[in-house]
Write an enzyme that holds these catalytic residues in place. Structure first.
Site, mmCIF file in Angstrom:
data_model
loop_
_atom_site.group_PDB
_atom_site.id
_atom_site.type_symbol
_atom_site.label_atom_id
_atom_site.label_comp_id
_atom_site.label_asym_id
_atom_site.label_seq_id
_atom_site.Cartn_x
_atom_site.Cartn_y
_atom_site.Cartn_z
ATOM 1 C CG HIS A 50 -11.469 -4.420 4.094
ATOM 2 N ND1 HIS A 50 -12.513 -4.928 3.519
ATOM 3 C CD2 HIS A 50 -11.515 -3.052 3.630
ATOM 4 C CE1 HIS A 50 -13.138 -4.014 2.942
ATOM 5 N NE2 HIS A 50 -12.768 -3.070 2.916
ATOM 6 C CE1 TYR B 256 0.619 -9.479 -5.446
ATOM 7 C CE2 TYR B 256 0.604 -11.058 -3.850
ATOM 8 C CZ TYR B 256 -0.243 -10.303 -4.834
ATOM 9 O OH TYR B 256 -1.354 -10.979 -5.333
ATOM 10 C CD GLU C 165 5.782 -3.383 -5.084
ATOM 11 O OE1 GLU C 165 7.014 -3.667 -5.431
ATOM 12 O OE2 GLU C 165 4.752 -4.172 -4.729
ATOM 13 C CE1 TYR D 16 13.918 5.346 2.922
ATOM 14 C CE2 TYR D 16 14.635 3.543 4.304
ATOM 15 C CZ TYR D 16 13.711 4.342 3.713
ATOM 16 O OH TYR D 16 12.384 4.307 3.749
#
Length: 519
Positions: free
Chosen positions: A286, A388, A378, A399
């Site tokens: 982007h 982050y 998130e 899992y």
């Protein structure tokens, strides 16, 4: 490229190994005591998710020190140890003499002999390795494919825009990944296996667009990814593609390709950015209001500590957002430009796998959607230089069901703006700015591929905010279609367009206001 070793741990080892070599007997005894007091309860079979001691003995001492150091995956028990203790424990685990061996041998290195795991010059596993934490013992449910969709028009309702028309415009796409609109209104669509498709006047051209690069397709997380147009596209025709470039015969690295659109195909194409991040996953592109190109690169989502911890390695591209000039070079004002030990392209770090990247046109900030494992998906607001947290902090579980982290916060790491438990498997996203849905202006739309790992639960998530961009409510759209929604974009006509990700049965759908009653 900057070195990929953690500078603090490497410096610690350089200073420490000389002392350990001179007093190996003491270090071994001290390390054994430390192991028995802090580690043996789990690593001697007491915890099925913990690697056995014999597995730890195959690791490098540097890796063990890193894991036990602040910010490492074993920082909890490691927090009880001083730097000398961590060195002694690493020495015990990796230097314990075997029958006929001597205590003065060189510290062992990681075994690089397996070509399926390691590539010369890449100091981490080049192919993901199954790890006990990722295996669920529960019986797996049988596959349940999504229902196939045919072209047609459907009626739907939503909370604030009651009268909707859903049109399945095109069928037969193969695992599409990203969509972008040309100024003409034509839609470009990337397919995972390497094809770039074009939808002209609502009709899918059966022939792929020519001029695209060769793509490495090594699994669902690799291949052809995203597409973006240069802010000056009307003048220069520049188009950008993110993909996995074939490397080392059977691997792939993240790359960004730039070419010129001549109205029919891409010409003058070449790579402007090439990473060295084998086994890193999805990417999104982007352009920002500053004219810079922002790109996400995913981290291995599962595997060994060495693999998933790459999101915290500042000399590794995996698990990062990059900020580049439009020619692929590094802006001088990047947050880590000129900082030793950091790849200078890094804008943010500590991400797992970001599948959505959207610019909030009101705040001029980038928002990303991020896959957790089970829970812990998130939506983050990117700020330059922030960490982050993955895999040190997370609201999710592996899992197998075990928590990723006992405390989902740590000083110096950023909590998500929105956290999903259970997961929604978020994909692409866009802020709605059009006039065709007045009640939706300012809403964020996020593609969802499934909820809580259950099939046929994909949908389009609509999120409503207050004037502080705090979540007020959300709504699931398209849930009755039972499709995995991979990407969503606002078209030049103000309608919303989505692509599904259902293998060779994927489709393009259009969401617009329905005809007025009695019209």
């Amino acid at each position: 490229m900057p070195g990929r070793r953690t500078p603090t741990a490497a410096a610690l080892l350089i200073l420490g190994w000389t002392t350990l070599a001179a007093g190996a007997t003491h270090a071994q005894k001290s390390g054994q005591q430390l192991y028995e007091q802090n580690c043996a309860a789990c690593h001697e079979g007491g915890d099925e998710t913990a690697p056995e001691r014999k597995s730890l003995a195959t690791l490098s001492p540097e890796r063990i020190v890193q894991a036990l150091s602040p910010g490492g995956l074993m920082a909890g028990p490691g927090g009880r140890l001083g730097s000398d203790d961590r060195l002694a424990l690493a020495a015990f685990l990796t230097r314990t003499p075997q029958p006929g061996a001597t205590a003065s041998r060189e510290p062992p290195r990681d075994d690089r002999s397996n070509p399926d795991l390691y590539v010369e010059g890449i100091p981490y596993p080049a192919r993901r390795i199954a790890d006990p934490r990722d295996r669920a013992e529960a019986r797996r449910a049988p596959a349940w494919p999504a229902p196939s969709l045919e072209k047609g028009v459907f009626k739907a309702e939503s909370w604030e825009e009651r009268n909707l028309q859903i049109t399945v415009m095109a069928t037969g796409l193969s695992s599409p990944r990203g969509i972008e609109f040309l100024p003409s209104g034509d839609m470009l669509i990337t397919e995972r296996a390497g094809a770039l498709r074009i939808l002209r006047d609502g009709v899918l051209d059966p022939e792929p667009v020519k001029g695209t690069p060769a793509v490495a397709v090594l699994g669902t997380g690799t291949g052809f990814m995203d597409i973006a147009l240069h802010p000056g596209f009307r003048e220069n025709g520049l188009i950008y593609l993110s993909y996995h470039k074939p490397a080392f015969g059977k691997f792939g690295v993240n790359a960004i390709f730039r070419g010129r659109w001549n109205g029919r195909e891409i010409v003058e194409g070449h790579d402007i950015f090439l990473s060295d991040d084998l086994d890193a996953l999805y990417s999104r592109l982007h352009f920002g209001p500053d004219g810079k190109l922002y790109a996400t690169i995913g981290c291995p989502g599962v595997g060994t500590d060495e693999s998933i911890s790459r999101a915290q390695d500042t000399g590794d591209y995996a698990g990062k957002t990059l900020r580049l000039n439009d020619d692929g070079t590094t802006p001088a004002d990047n947050p880590f430009a000129g900082v030793k030990g950091y790849n200078p392209e890094i804008y943010t770090l500590g991400h797992r796998v970001n599948l959505g990247l959207a610019l909030n046109p009101w705040t001029k900030e980038f928002w990303v959607s991020e896959h957790g494992p089970q829970g812990g998906d998130e939506i983050n607001i990117l700020q330059p230089g922030l960490n982050y947290g993955w895999p040190v902090i997370s609201d999710g579980r592996y899992y197998s069901g075990r928590k990723v982290s006992e405390a989902p916060y740590r000083e110096g790491m950023t909590r998500p703006h929105i956290s999903y438990v259970p997961s929604i498997a978020p994909g692409g996203m866009v802020f709605y700015t059009g006039d065709r849905f007045p009640a939706w202006k300012g809403n964020l739309f996020v593609g969802s591929m499934r909820m809580s790992n259950a099939p046929r639960t994909g949908h389009l998530e609509r999120i409503v905010f207050n004037d502080k961009w705090e979540v007020v409510r959300s709504e699931m759209l398209l849930a009755d279609f039972h499709q995995r929604i991979r990407d969503v974009e606002q078209g030049p006509d103000g309608a919303l367009y989505v692509i599904t990700d259902e293998g060779t049965s994927s489709v393009v759908m259009k969401i617009e206001p329905g005809a007025a009653a009695g019209g």
